[in-house]
Design an enzyme around this catalytic site. Sequence first.
Site, PDB file in Angstrom:
ATOM      1  CG  ASN A  98     -19.515 -16.088  27.393  1.00  0.00           C
ATOM      2  OD1 ASN A  98     -19.942 -17.124  26.884  1.00  0.00           O
ATOM      3  ND2 ASN A  98     -19.635 -14.895  26.820  1.00  0.00           N
ATOM      4  CD1 TRP A  99     -16.741 -21.704  29.673  1.00  0.00           C
ATOM      5  CD2 TRP A  99     -17.303 -23.780  29.049  1.00  0.00           C
ATOM      6  NE1 TRP A  99     -16.468 -22.552  30.719  1.00  0.00           N
ATOM      7  CE2 TRP A  99     -16.796 -23.827  30.368  1.00  0.00           C
ATOM      8  CE3 TRP A  99     -17.718 -24.971  28.450  1.00  0.00           C
ATOM      9  CZ2 TRP A  99     -16.700 -25.028  31.091  1.00  0.00           C
ATOM     10  CZ3 TRP A  99     -17.624 -26.160  29.165  1.00  0.00           C
ATOM     11  CH2 TRP A  99     -17.122 -26.175  30.466  1.00  0.00           C
ATOM     12  CE  LYS A 100     -16.605 -14.464  24.725  1.00  0.00           C
ATOM     13  NZ  LYS A 100     -15.932 -13.271  24.196  1.00  0.00           N
ATOM     14  CG  HIS A 150     -21.548 -11.418  24.960  1.00  0.00           C
ATOM     15  ND1 HIS A 150     -20.763 -11.134  23.861  1.00  0.00           N
ATOM     16  CD2 HIS A 150     -20.704 -11.652  25.989  1.00  0.00           C
ATOM     17  CE1 HIS A 150     -19.489 -11.203  24.232  1.00  0.00           C
ATOM     18  NE2 HIS A 150     -19.423 -11.521  25.508  1.00  0.00           N
ATOM     19  CD  GLU A 176     -18.235 -12.433  21.568  1.00  0.00           C
ATOM     20  OE1 GLU A 176     -18.751 -13.494  21.944  1.00  0.00           O
ATOM     21  OE2 GLU A 176     -17.105 -12.058  21.950  1.00  0.00           O
ATOM     22  CB  SER A 215      -8.718  -8.862  27.735  1.00  0.00           C
ATOM     23  OG  SER A 215      -9.014  -8.900  26.353  1.00  0.00           O
ATOM     24  CD  GLU A 261     -18.546  -9.210  28.693  1.00  0.00           C
ATOM     25  OE1 GLU A 261     -17.849 -10.033  29.280  1.00  0.00           O
ATOM     26  OE2 GLU A 261     -19.102  -9.443  27.605  1.00  0.00           O
ATOM     27  N   GLY A 314     -14.047 -14.727  29.339  1.00  0.00           N
ATOM     28  CA  GLY A 314     -14.155 -15.490  28.099  1.00  0.00           C
ATOM     29  C   GLY A 314     -12.999 -16.470  27.977  1.00  0.00           C
ATOM     30  N   GLY A 315     -12.023 -16.103  27.148  1.00  0.00           N
ATOM     31  CA  GLY A 315     -10.895 -16.986  26.822  1.00  0.00           C
ATOM     32  C   GLY A 315     -10.269 -17.703  28.012  1.00  0.00           C
ATOM     33  N   GLY A 337     -11.675 -10.061  23.937  1.00  0.00           N
ATOM     34  CA  GLY A 337     -10.863 -10.920  23.076  1.00  0.00           C
ATOM     35  C   GLY A 337      -9.703 -10.195  22.410  1.00  0.00           C
TER      36      GLY A 337
HETATM   37  P1  13P Z   1     -12.485 -12.410  26.769  1.00  0.00           P
HETATM   38  O1  13P Z   1     -12.252 -12.669  28.240  1.00  0.00           O
HETATM   39  O2  13P Z   1     -12.043 -13.545  25.898  1.00  0.00           O
HETATM   40  O3  13P Z   1     -11.976 -11.081  26.352  1.00  0.00           O
HETATM   41  O4  13P Z   1     -14.074 -12.352  26.589  1.00  0.00           O
HETATM   42  C1  13P Z   1     -14.805 -11.546  27.429  1.00  0.00           C
HETATM   43  C2  13P Z   1     -16.239 -11.833  27.223  1.00  0.00           C
HETATM   44  O5  13P Z   1     -16.796 -11.510  26.195  1.00  0.00           O
HETATM   45  C3  13P Z   1     -16.956 -12.537  28.285  1.00  0.00           C
HETATM   46  O6  13P Z   1     -18.324 -12.537  28.056  1.00  0.00           O
END
Ligand code: 13P
Length: 252
Positions: A9-11, A96, A98, A214, A168, A235-236, A174
């Site tokens: 997930n590149w956000k 998600h 967010e 994470s 999640e 994510g990251g 994050g």
């Molecule tokens: P991180 O891996 O950056 O914690 O993000 C997780 C995430 O929200 C994937 O959708």
Amino acid sequence: MRIPLLIGNWKMNKGPSETAELVEGLLAALEGISGVDVGIAPPFVSLHAAKGALVRPPMVLLGAQNCHWAESGAFTGEISPSMLAECGCSFAILGHSERRQFFGENDSGVSKRAHALLKAGMVPVVCVGETLDEREAGAHLEVVEKQLTASLEGIEAGSLGRVVIAYEPVWAIGTGKTASPEQAQQMHEHIRKILIKLGGAAVADGIRILYGGSVTPDNAAILLKQPDIDGALVGGASLDAQKFASIVRFSV
Ligand code: 13P
């Protein structure tokens, strides 16, 4: 046997030119890995560049980070499932935390979006997870059950098998804090039991439940070894081709 699924997930990262570069790096880093499904979800505006760069094996699935439930119409700023399909997407991430936290999305919206994606022949990746307060209050199992049941409302057993679930925990996203393998396995097992109630044992047994929060090459191996963890939503670490490929490698 569930084939592991790893999604990046590149956000809100990587515009079109950076996307082509990251995809190139990713394809090179994934070379030789088999027995796993890999997907990426770049921002909407970068989908075209991603599709253009995903021209050679290994096969990487393309997806979006959200979608609207309507086919078309007066919904300024929104994108429909059929538009995403036309851009080469086969899945979309829904609900998600967010989106829930910053854009007011809720379970009933997730359910409408999930229905629309299934109708378009696409895969909804439905996200659920508790906040730190909810976990500390001992309410995490109940919170996730409510989110999951409401987000999947009205989806018949026949279609439910095509859905992917991502657990999640909000407190792990994050933050560098990961759920322990035991905490994650306990929740994934709980989710599988809810899926049995919703669609029966055979359907639930085939549904992939991903862990997100994470995930890095340092903690992926132990998380992905858990019996009900069928992959990860990253994510990251998915913004680094080498790191993401190492995580993928731990799943097979
Ligand atoms: P991180 O891996 O950056 O914690 O993000 C997780 C995430 O929200 C994937 O959708």
